[in-house]
Write a protein that holds these residues in place. Structure first.
Motif, short mmCIF file in Angstrom:
data_model
loop_
_atom_site.label_atom_id
_atom_site.label_comp_id
_atom_site.label_asym_id
_atom_site.label_seq_id
_atom_site.Cartn_x
_atom_site.Cartn_y
_atom_site.Cartn_z
N LYS A 6 0.85 -1.19 0.00
CA LYS A 6 0.00 0.00 0.00
C LYS A 6 0.89 1.25 0.00
O LYS A 6 2.04 1.19 0.45
N PRO A 7 0.36 2.37 -0.46
CA PRO A 7 1.17 3.60 -0.42
C PRO A 7 1.70 3.92 0.98
O PRO A 7 2.81 4.46 1.11
N GLU A 8 0.93 3.58 2.00
CA GLU A 8 1.38 3.87 3.37
C GLU A 8 2.53 2.97 3.83
O GLU A 8 3.06 3.17 4.92
N ASP A 9 2.89 1.99 3.02
CA ASP A 9 4.08 1.18 3.33
C ASP A 9 5.37 1.86 2.86
O ASP A 9 6.47 1.37 3.14
N THR A 10 5.23 2.97 2.17
CA THR A 10 6.40 3.70 1.69
C THR A 10 7.24 4.18 2.87
O THR A 10 6.74 4.84 3.78
N ALA A 11 8.51 3.79 2.86
CA ALA A 11 9.41 4.12 3.96
C ALA A 11 10.81 3.60 3.63
O ALA A 11 11.00 2.86 2.66
N VAL A 12 11.76 4.00 4.46
CA VAL A 12 13.07 3.35 4.44
C VAL A 12 13.00 2.18 5.42
O VAL A 12 12.60 2.36 6.57
N TYR A 13 13.37 1.01 4.94
CA TYR A 13 13.31 -0.19 5.74
C TYR A 13 14.71 -0.55 6.24
O TYR A 13 15.66 -0.62 5.44
N PHE A 14 14.81 -0.77 7.54
CA PHE A 14 16.09 -1.05 8.18
C PHE A 14 16.10 -2.46 8.75
O PHE A 14 15.14 -2.88 9.42
N CYS A 15 17.19 -3.13 8.53
CA CYS A 15 17.43 -4.43 9.14
C CYS A 15 18.03 -4.24 10.52
O CYS A 15 18.82 -3.29 10.73
N ASN A 16 17.67 -5.11 11.44
CA ASN A 16 18.16 -5.00 12.81
C ASN A 16 18.57 -6.38 13.34
O ASN A 16 17.91 -7.38 13.05
N VAL A 17 19.66 -6.37 14.09
CA VAL A 17 20.03 -7.55 14.88
C VAL A 17 20.10 -7.12 16.34
O VAL A 17 20.76 -6.12 16.68
N HIS A 18 19.39 -7.84 17.18
CA HIS A 18 19.43 -7.58 18.62
C HIS A 18 20.17 -8.74 19.27
O HIS A 18 19.72 -9.89 19.21
N LYS A 19 21.31 -8.42 19.88
CA LYS A 19 22.13 -9.45 20.50
C LYS A 19 21.52 -9.87 21.83
O LYS A 19 21.24 -9.03 22.69
N VAL A 20 21.31 -11.15 22.01
CA VAL A 20 20.75 -11.65 23.26
C VAL A 20 21.73 -11.43 24.40
O VAL A 20 21.34 -11.03 25.50
N VAL A 21 23.02 -11.67 24.14
CA VAL A 21 24.06 -11.45 25.15
C VAL A 21 24.58 -10.03 25.02
O VAL A 21 25.17 -9.67 24.00
N GLY A 22 24.31 -9.20 25.99
CA GLY A 22 24.76 -7.81 25.97
C GLY A 22 23.73 -6.82 25.51
O GLY A 22 23.87 -5.61 25.73
#
Length: 117
Positions: A86-102
């Motif tokens: 949809k047009p409202e999905d327009t955005a910059v999409y960022f990948c993320n990694v969340h480290k469980v340790v730390g």
């Protein structure tokens, strides 16, 4: 240290599909959480979807039923299949990694997704 490189963004018409990929390098373990966030112009960054090592997912209500997150631990890659865009999905999409340790968070540089006719 973790480096993330996203790909797959672009311009698509409403109702179309895109598949985003994010490849991680560095010290990442299969039990770290991976995910996608997005930021539209003038808005705060928001969660799209996350996935744990056990394949448990958390998906935003706004994309539920249209977007699917998956990961390949052997390739250190997370995917976001986006359908019925949809047009409202327009955005910059960022990948993320969340480290469980730390509890450190790592981010990619972002990939632009534009939904427009």
């Amino acid at each position: 240290q973790v480096q993330l490189v996203e790909s797959g963004g672009g311009l698509v018409q409403p109702g179309g599909s895109l598949r985003l990929s994010c490849v991680a390098s560095g010290t990442i373990f299969s039990f770290d959480t991976m995910g996608w966030y997005r930021q539209a112009p003038g808005k705060q960054r928001e969660l799209v979807a996350t996935i744990t090592s056990g394949q448990s997912t958390n998906v935003a209500d706004s994309v539920k039923g249209r977007f699917t997150i998956s990961r390949d631990n052997a390739r250190k890659t997370v995917y976001l299949q986006m359908n019925s865009l949809k047009p409202e999905d327009t955005a910059v999409y960022f990948c993320n990694v969340h480290k469980v340790v730390g509890s450190a968070d790592y981010w990619g540089q972002g990939t632009q997704v534009t939904v427009s006719s």
